[in-house]
Scaffold this active site. Sequence first.
Site, PDB file in Angstrom:
ATOM      1  N   LEU A  22      31.522  35.301  32.452  1.00  0.00           N
ATOM      2  CA  LEU A  22      30.342  36.448  32.160  1.00  0.00           C
ATOM      3  C   LEU A  22      30.722  37.733  31.898  1.00  0.00           C
ATOM      4  O   LEU A  22      30.249  38.498  31.428  1.00  0.00           O
ATOM      5  CB  LEU A  22      29.501  36.246  33.476  1.00  0.00           C
ATOM      6  N   GLY A  23      32.000  38.164  32.400  1.00  0.00           N
ATOM      7  CA  GLY A  23      32.349  39.575  32.235  1.00  0.00           C
ATOM      8  C   GLY A  23      33.653  39.783  32.745  1.00  0.00           C
ATOM      9  O   GLY A  23      34.058  39.046  33.628  1.00  0.00           O
ATOM     10  N   MET A  27      38.833  45.233  38.107  1.00  0.00           N
ATOM     11  CA  MET A  27      39.283  44.391  39.559  1.00  0.00           C
ATOM     12  C   MET A  27      39.506  43.157  39.117  1.00  0.00           C
ATOM     13  O   MET A  27      40.325  42.335  39.657  1.00  0.00           O
ATOM     14  CB  MET A  27      38.195  44.397  40.502  1.00  0.00           C
ATOM     15  N   VAL A  30      34.408  38.062  36.249  1.00  0.00           N
ATOM     16  CA  VAL A  30      33.175  37.304  36.864  1.00  0.00           C
ATOM     17  C   VAL A  30      32.982  35.983  35.946  1.00  0.00           C
ATOM     18  O   VAL A  30      32.809  36.034  34.709  1.00  0.00           O
ATOM     19  CB  VAL A  30      32.039  38.106  36.848  1.00  0.00           C
ATOM     20  N   LYS A  45      32.993  35.946  41.365  1.00  0.00           N
ATOM     21  CA  LYS A  45      33.582  37.281  41.081  1.00  0.00           C
ATOM     22  C   LYS A  45      35.116  36.943  41.777  1.00  0.00           C
ATOM     23  O   LYS A  45      35.180  37.057  42.998  1.00  0.00           O
ATOM     24  CB  LYS A  45      32.829  38.339  41.588  1.00  0.00           C
ATOM     25  N   ASP A 143      27.476  53.493  45.791  1.00  0.00           N
ATOM     26  CA  ASP A 143      27.700  53.643  44.468  1.00  0.00           C
ATOM     27  C   ASP A 143      26.673  53.158  43.384  1.00  0.00           C
ATOM     28  O   ASP A 143      26.677  52.301  42.728  1.00  0.00           O
ATOM     29  CB  ASP A 143      29.153  52.627  44.000  1.00  0.00           C
TER      30      ASP A 143
END
Length: 485
Positions: A22-23, A27, A30, A45, A143
């Site tokens: 997905l992405g 870090m 996902v 994730k 955040d």
Amino acid sequence: MSRMSKQAMPTQIGKYRIDRVLGTGAMGVVYLAFDPHLERPVALKTVRRELLASEDSSGDMLARFRNEARAAGRLAHPNIVTVHDFGEDDSRAYIVMEYVAGHGLDTLLVPGHPLPLSDAFHWLAQLLAALAYAHEAGVVHRDIKPANLLVTAAGLLKVADFGVARIGSSATSSGWMIGTPSYMSPEQFEGESVDARADLFSAGVMLYRMLTGRQPFAGSPATIRRQILKDAPTRPSAIVAALPPAIDAMLARALARRPEDRFGSAAEWLASLRSLVISPAPADDDLTIVTPSAYWSASSPAHATGGASNSPMPSAPQSWPPDILARIERQLATHMGPLASLLVRRAAMQANDLPALGAQLVAVLPDSARSQFEQDFARLTAGVPDGSILTSSSTGPRVATAAAKVSSVSPATAAGMPPAGAIDQASIDAVAVKLAVYLGPIAKMIASREARRAVNFDEFLQRVESCIADAAQRRRFRHDVDSSA
């Protein structure tokens, strides 16, 4: 070649089947995965193996990851991404979350293009509802920014990424600066302890960006720090003249340097927002703002991550005929709901011909809807010559894109049909009351907006119904309306 292309995608992590990526981020990765026990798609994730292998003895990277699972895992709210599971497999850690089929809010915000008040309040109200719940549970996100807010096709906003959240009385060691610079509160920049009011400052930055099309604080991290600690941002109404003074006052309070001068809580801000929304909206509350072309050559604000940007704002492209865009938006709305207007507006700004416009829109659709939309797009634009669809004006003020005109011209009007004035105000108010059960205080503004865009009462109901994300709630809403007819 990307790092992912060099490594084979895993077929399974823990009990979860891996379907696709997905992405990717700093870090980790996902994935779209599948839970075989509950038979549902999930987002999985992971933390990159090399980051875990190279972390220092403090174990900060893994601690942050566990913190995200703990922070979001204790929250169950429709505007917060649900965390289902946390695990460690070999040297890899992973979080299993609700799969949200949508986009980051940052992808819907075009620099230099203010959103209509109704759209901005729609996103803000949902964010404040989520923050009120999280803060009550003792979780401070720390955040908040558009990239961490996911938006579904039906317009539901969900807060994600609790990696640096503070839980209860736990706090980062004094002197640590945590957050995204252009969205950080003064106390975060100073490394002081933070409470829920730091999230409200970040929400204020986000609202400022939505309403003005620019960041209140921009530049290098050092410049942003100085601005946040010492300089007051330009009044929103000085950038967008149509904004009422109440917006200036609201944002001045949200962006106050001292936490005690801000809203005391997300619930208090939401109540203040409700008092503005309940007031009758002017008939042109979502008209396009027309600015001199010189405005678009101003420096671009910093990106959502806080990095500086020295590239100039793109000049306004040539204009698209509003009737073409209105037809396309109406068809896209059958798949994407109220996001269609924003998506068409953004695509029209970036595309120079029909194939490019169609490709931009197809890319945002879920796989299951792409083939159908491609057929509909071809039908809607049949007989329109690609080379002559754009027109331009070389003098006077110009709109950033003619797609923005769609927000103030209903599809019915663009197609030469009668305007929606036949929908009486009493009916609009009655529907707004029932819609408020599902959407809260912004229901009245949404009902007023969609009534102006609809051809008749049936289409009006369909349009407001599409703003409700949950299918069961949509059915209940329609039943409530039909029962009172």
